[in-house]
Each structure stands twice: as C-alpha cells, then as structure tokens.
Design an enzyme around this catalytic site. Structure first.
Site, PDB file in Angstrom:
ATOM      1  N   GLY A  69       7.201  -7.506  -6.992  1.00  0.00           N
ATOM      2  CA  GLY A  69       6.424  -8.197  -8.014  1.00  0.00           C
ATOM      3  C   GLY A  69       6.080  -7.270  -9.167  1.00  0.00           C
ATOM      4  O   GLY A  69       6.683  -6.194  -9.323  1.00  0.00           O
ATOM      5  N   ARG A 127     -13.910 -38.394   4.425  1.00  0.00           N
ATOM      6  CA  ARG A 127     -14.439 -37.084   4.008  1.00  0.00           C
ATOM      7  C   ARG A 127     -13.770 -36.564   2.738  1.00  0.00           C
ATOM      8  O   ARG A 127     -12.691 -37.015   2.353  1.00  0.00           O
ATOM      9  CB  ARG A 127     -14.164 -36.043   5.102  1.00  0.00           C
ATOM     10  CG  ARG A 127     -15.104 -36.122   6.274  1.00  0.00           C
ATOM     11  CD  ARG A 127     -14.642 -35.164   7.353  1.00  0.00           C
ATOM     12  NE  ARG A 127     -15.626 -35.076   8.417  1.00  0.00           N
ATOM     13  CZ  ARG A 127     -15.380 -34.580   9.630  1.00  0.00           C
ATOM     14  NH1 ARG A 127     -14.178 -34.152   9.927  1.00  0.00           N
ATOM     15  NH2 ARG A 127     -16.326 -34.508  10.529  1.00  0.00           N
ATOM     16  N   GLU A 168      -6.996 -19.715  -4.919  1.00  0.00           N
ATOM     17  CA  GLU A 168      -7.914 -18.633  -4.512  1.00  0.00           C
ATOM     18  C   GLU A 168      -8.520 -17.897  -5.711  1.00  0.00           C
ATOM     19  O   GLU A 168      -9.619 -17.362  -5.631  1.00  0.00           O
ATOM     20  CB  GLU A 168      -7.179 -17.633  -3.614  1.00  0.00           C
ATOM     21  CG  GLU A 168      -6.007 -16.956  -4.341  1.00  0.00           C
ATOM     22  CD  GLU A 168      -5.196 -15.998  -3.496  1.00  0.00           C
ATOM     23  OE1 GLU A 168      -5.558 -15.739  -2.343  1.00  0.00           O
ATOM     24  OE2 GLU A 168      -4.177 -15.510  -4.028  1.00  0.00           O
ATOM     25  N   LYS A 185       0.854  -1.197   0.000  1.00  0.00           N
ATOM     26  CA  LYS A 185       0.000   0.000   0.000  1.00  0.00           C
ATOM     27  C   LYS A 185       0.893   1.253   0.000  1.00  0.00           C
ATOM     28  O   LYS A 185       2.072   1.158  -0.267  1.00  0.00           O
ATOM     29  CB  LYS A 185      -0.879  -0.016   1.240  1.00  0.00           C
ATOM     30  CG  LYS A 185      -1.909  -1.136   1.201  1.00  0.00           C
ATOM     31  CD  LYS A 185      -2.915  -0.949   2.285  1.00  0.00           C
ATOM     32  CE  LYS A 185      -4.005  -1.988   2.131  1.00  0.00           C
ATOM     33  NZ  LYS A 185      -4.907  -1.971   3.257  1.00  0.00           N
ATOM     34  N   LEU A 211      -0.082 -18.612   5.882  1.00  0.00           N
ATOM     35  CA  LEU A 211       0.906 -19.616   6.314  1.00  0.00           C
ATOM     36  C   LEU A 211       1.870 -19.886   5.163  1.00  0.00           C
ATOM     37  O   LEU A 211       3.035 -20.223   5.370  1.00  0.00           O
ATOM     38  CB  LEU A 211       0.212 -20.923   6.715  1.00  0.00           C
ATOM     39  CG  LEU A 211      -0.618 -20.883   7.997  1.00  0.00           C
ATOM     40  CD1 LEU A 211      -1.377 -22.183   8.182  1.00  0.00           C
ATOM     41  CD2 LEU A 211       0.301 -20.642   9.192  1.00  0.00           C
ATOM     42  N   ILE A 265       5.352 -14.813  -4.955  1.00  0.00           N
ATOM     43  CA  ILE A 265       5.144 -16.151  -4.403  1.00  0.00           C
ATOM     44  C   ILE A 265       4.327 -16.996  -5.373  1.00  0.00           C
ATOM     45  O   ILE A 265       4.477 -18.213  -5.434  1.00  0.00           O
ATOM     46  CB  ILE A 265       4.472 -16.033  -3.019  1.00  0.00           C
ATOM     47  CG1 ILE A 265       4.792 -17.256  -2.190  1.00  0.00           C
ATOM     48  CG2 ILE A 265       2.984 -15.837  -3.117  1.00  0.00           C
ATOM     49  CD1 ILE A 265       4.638 -17.022  -0.726  1.00  0.00           C
ATOM     50  N   ASP A 266       3.492 -16.314  -6.167  1.00  0.00           N
ATOM     51  CA  ASP A 266       2.641 -17.037  -7.125  1.00  0.00           C
ATOM     52  C   ASP A 266       3.440 -17.563  -8.322  1.00  0.00           C
ATOM     53  O   ASP A 266       2.920 -18.344  -9.107  1.00  0.00           O
ATOM     54  CB  ASP A 266       1.522 -16.115  -7.638  1.00  0.00           C
ATOM     55  CG  ASP A 266       0.555 -15.687  -6.535  1.00  0.00           C
ATOM     56  OD1 ASP A 266       0.678 -16.191  -5.413  1.00  0.00           O
ATOM     57  OD2 ASP A 266      -0.327 -14.845  -6.803  1.00  0.00           O
TER      58      ASP A 266
HETATM   59  O1  F6P Z   1       0.237 -11.903  -5.014  1.00  0.00           O
HETATM   60  C1  F6P Z   1       0.708 -12.621  -3.954  1.00  0.00           C
HETATM   61  C2  F6P Z   1      -0.374 -12.923  -2.951  1.00  0.00           C
HETATM   62  O2  F6P Z   1       0.203 -13.754  -1.973  1.00  0.00           O
HETATM   63  C3  F6P Z   1      -1.630 -13.525  -3.546  1.00  0.00           C
HETATM   64  O3  F6P Z   1      -1.533 -14.888  -3.781  1.00  0.00           O
HETATM   65  C4  F6P Z   1      -2.650 -13.123  -2.509  1.00  0.00           C
HETATM   66  O4  F6P Z   1      -3.912 -12.985  -3.094  1.00  0.00           O
HETATM   67  C5  F6P Z   1      -2.174 -11.809  -2.035  1.00  0.00           C
HETATM   68  O5  F6P Z   1      -0.788 -11.751  -2.280  1.00  0.00           O
HETATM   69  C6  F6P Z   1      -2.456 -11.558  -0.573  1.00  0.00           C
HETATM   70  O6  F6P Z   1      -2.106 -10.261  -0.249  1.00  0.00           O
HETATM   71  P1  F6P Z   1      -2.245  -9.632   1.205  1.00  0.00           P
HETATM   72  O7  F6P Z   1      -1.063 -10.083   1.994  1.00  0.00           O
HETATM   73  O8  F6P Z   1      -2.256  -8.171   0.986  1.00  0.00           O
HETATM   74  O9  F6P Z   1      -3.536 -10.164   1.801  1.00  0.00           O
END
Ligand code: F6P
Length: 357
Positions: free
Chosen positions: A113, A173, A233, A73, A282, A137-138
């Site tokens: 990034g 499950r 996600e 931010k 995590l 990380i992605d």
């Molecule tokens: O882009 C990297 C990432 O880890 C995404 O996979 C995830 O949606 C996002 O950052 C989470 O960001 P924050 O830490 O701001 O919740």
C-alpha cells in the site's frame, strides 16, 4: 534473470494471485523468481526467502492471505523523520541491498500500500530496480481505479448485511455494522449500497447522529421497523473524533469502536433497540472473489512485463478496464477519497440512503 517479489503491509485476498501471475509470466521468460518472506524483512541478513517455481504456485490462486507472509511493522516500517520525508534508515537499506546483490536480483516487485510503495520509491531513488504493485483493501490509492482485495471485502460486507437484515427485521431493531476504511469510505459505500443498508456513514462526509435518528424514526412511522446502518471505522464522530482502539507500537494507530458509539447514541435518540457488530478482519481473510483473482493475476503479469522492459520505478495501475502503469512517485501520498458530491453518493441518496448529512 532473477526477479524478487515481496508482500508488505496488511494482507488482503488476491496477494497469492499476484504471486501466481509473477511466477507464471517470469517462467515464460525463463526467469527465476525469489519470494522474500514477511515483506522487506526477508531481505535482511541472512535473508529469508524461497525459490518460487510454477509448481510451487499450483492452487494458490484461490487462497486468501499470502504464502510469503507480510508485516506492517518491523525495520522498514520504523522510518525516521516525519510525514512525506520519513525514510528507512540508511544502515537497514544497506544491509538489505547486500542480500539483493548477493542473490543477483535484477528486479524487485513490491506489492504494498501507500507506506510500502513509499519505501519502494525511496529504494528506487537509491538505485534499486523496483516495480510497485498497489495493494490496499480500502481501495484508496489515487493512481489506480481499483486494487485487488477490495471486491472480496465488499462481498464480505454484503454477506454480513444480508445476515443482519433478517435478524434486524425479526426483532425490529437497528443494526450498526462497522466496516474497514481508515481514510476512505469505499468499502462502506459499495458494501452498504449492495447490501441494502439504509444508512451509510463515511470518513469523508460529516454526519449528525440526530439526523440519522430522525431518519430512523421516520422509517418507523412509515412501517419500516428495522434499519441497517453501515459505518466506516474512520468515520468521524460529530465532534470530529476518530475512534481508536489503541496505539499500535511500531505501526499505525488502530481504529475501531465507532460502531458501538453510534449504536448507543442512536438507541438513546430513537428509543429503538440497537445492536452493533464489527466485521473487522473477516474482510481481509478468506478466498478472493473471481474479480480479485483476475486483477491480482493481471497485476503480477504486468509487473513482469515492466521488469522485462527495464521500466523500474513504476507502479502497476488499473484504469478504464486496462492494466497499465504510472511512476510510483505519482501514486504515493495521494489518497482517492469518496467525493461527497460525486455520482456514487448521489446514486445512494437517490435510492433513499441516508448519509447523515
Ligand atoms: O489499511 C487497511 C486496513 O485494513 C484498514 O482498513 C485497517 O484500519 C487496518 O488495515 C487494520 O490493520 P491491522 O491488520 O494492523 O489491524
């Protein structure tokens, strides 16, 4: 020579390894390293930074997070304009530049990034001596085959699946594990294959919950009463919706919740007890794996090499077991996505994994 370094955007394991690499390589050249705190924010007057000497980086290689702090931010994330042409406002850039000049920084290593490197590119075009180091990380930047942090995240997913496996079997499950991956499903795909998931749902491959339910019922009929489902996600629901938690004022929209929705729907369709679990941050915390420590260190060393050669405007890149560099402009705004027809998806399907298509 004084060289600056900052971490920008979300954190991930291996950032400290980059700092360790930069400080080590820079001190060999007799250079001083200045670490700016909380990303580009540390450049704003009066300046928030620290001198990093080799003795200040002892023991940080194995630490998760970043000793410099980071943010996704702030003044540099609040760009004006839309899409590719969004830029950091001129008055913010001018203020930060004054700090850079006052400190006599001859090179600034920006570890970030896509968004942070786009900022780096803007600053480079305005005459700043920028060197980029990719951090996602992605693992979804086109110009590098691998980024540090990814392997650690995958290891966490595998650990999570190993744990879910035993409880899923005991209770017969379906367990749904939601993992990170906004646009790209690499964490889900790698983690799912390595962790023995039977279903993997990705942002890149539209899925049908009915098909997944049929697959689960068939497994049940064959005597496999538990099923592990990994969902990224950013995977889109069958109606095309991406599930969000909330609007993140001043940041990216927060994703999350697709796992719960998929679990509920699968329970209705299969009649099997189903639970959802979200791995969340995590995946971003904790110690980096050996691979990420090595990759981060090599990236840091390469950043200093680029600076020593005056090759600004370039981003460190990993290709075919080799650390090299590419122009930042070739690296940003280009996502590396999972190819639905690619070898890895084919391998997953070959071992009986359902991708819901
Ligand atoms: O882009 C990297 C990432 O880890 C995404 O996979 C995830 O949606 C996002 O950052 C989470 O960001 P924050 O830490 O701001 O919740």
């Amino acid at each position: 020579m004084r060289i600056g370094i900052l971490n920008s955007g979300g954190d991930c394991p291996g950032l400290n390894a980059v700092i360790h690499g930069v400080v080590g390589a820079a001190s060999n050249l007799g250079w001083e390293v200045i670490g700016f705190k909380d990303g580009f924010e540390g450049l704003l007057p009066p300046g928030d930074f620290t001198v990093l000497r080799p003795q200040d980086t002892i023991g940080i290689l194995k630490l998760g997070g970043t000793i410099l702090g980071t943010t996704n931010k702030g003044h540099f994330a609040a760009k004006v304009g839309k899409g590719d042409i969004a830029e950091v406002p001129a008055e913010i850039v001018a203020k930060a530049k004054r700090t850079l000049d006052q400190l006599g920084i001859g090179a600034l290593v920006v570890v970030g990034g896509d968004g942070s490197l786009t900022t780096g590119l803007q600053l480079y075009r305005e005459g700043w001596p920028i060197i980029g180091v990719p951090k996602t990380i992605d693992n979804d930047l086109q110009a590098t085959a691998m980024t540090f942090g990814f392997d650690s995240a995958v290891s966490t997913v595998v650990d999570g699946l190993d744990r879910l496996h035993t409880t899923a079997e005991s209770h017969k499950r379906v367990m749904v594990l939601e993992v990170m991956g906004r646009h790209a499903g690499w964490i889900a795909l790698w983690g799912g294959i390595a962790g023995g998931a039977q279903v993997i749902l990705l942002p890149e491959i539209p899925f049908s919950t009915e098909k997944v339910a049929e697959f689960i019922k068939e497994r049940d009929a064959q005597g496999h009463h538990s099923t592990l489902v990994v969902v990224a996600e950013g995977a889109k629901l069958p109606d095309g919706e991406i599930v969000t938690i909330a609007d993140n004022a001043g940041g990216e929209v927060r994703l999350g919740g697709v796992g719960e929705i998929v679990a509920k729907r699968l329970e209705q369709l299969t009649g099997k007890e189903t639970r959802a679990c979200t791995l969340g941050h995590l995946q971003r915390g904790g110690a980096p794996t050996a691979l990420d420590r090595i990759l981060g260190t090599r990236f840091g060393v390469m950043a200093v090499k680029l600076a020593s050669e005056g090759r600004f405007g370039r981003m460190v890149s990993y290709q075919a077991y080799h650390v090299d560099s590419v122009p930042i402009e070739e690296a940003v705004n280009q996502l590396r996505l999972v190819s639905p027809d690619g070898e890895m998806v084919a391998a997953a399907k070959a071992v009986g994994i359902c991708l819901g298509d």
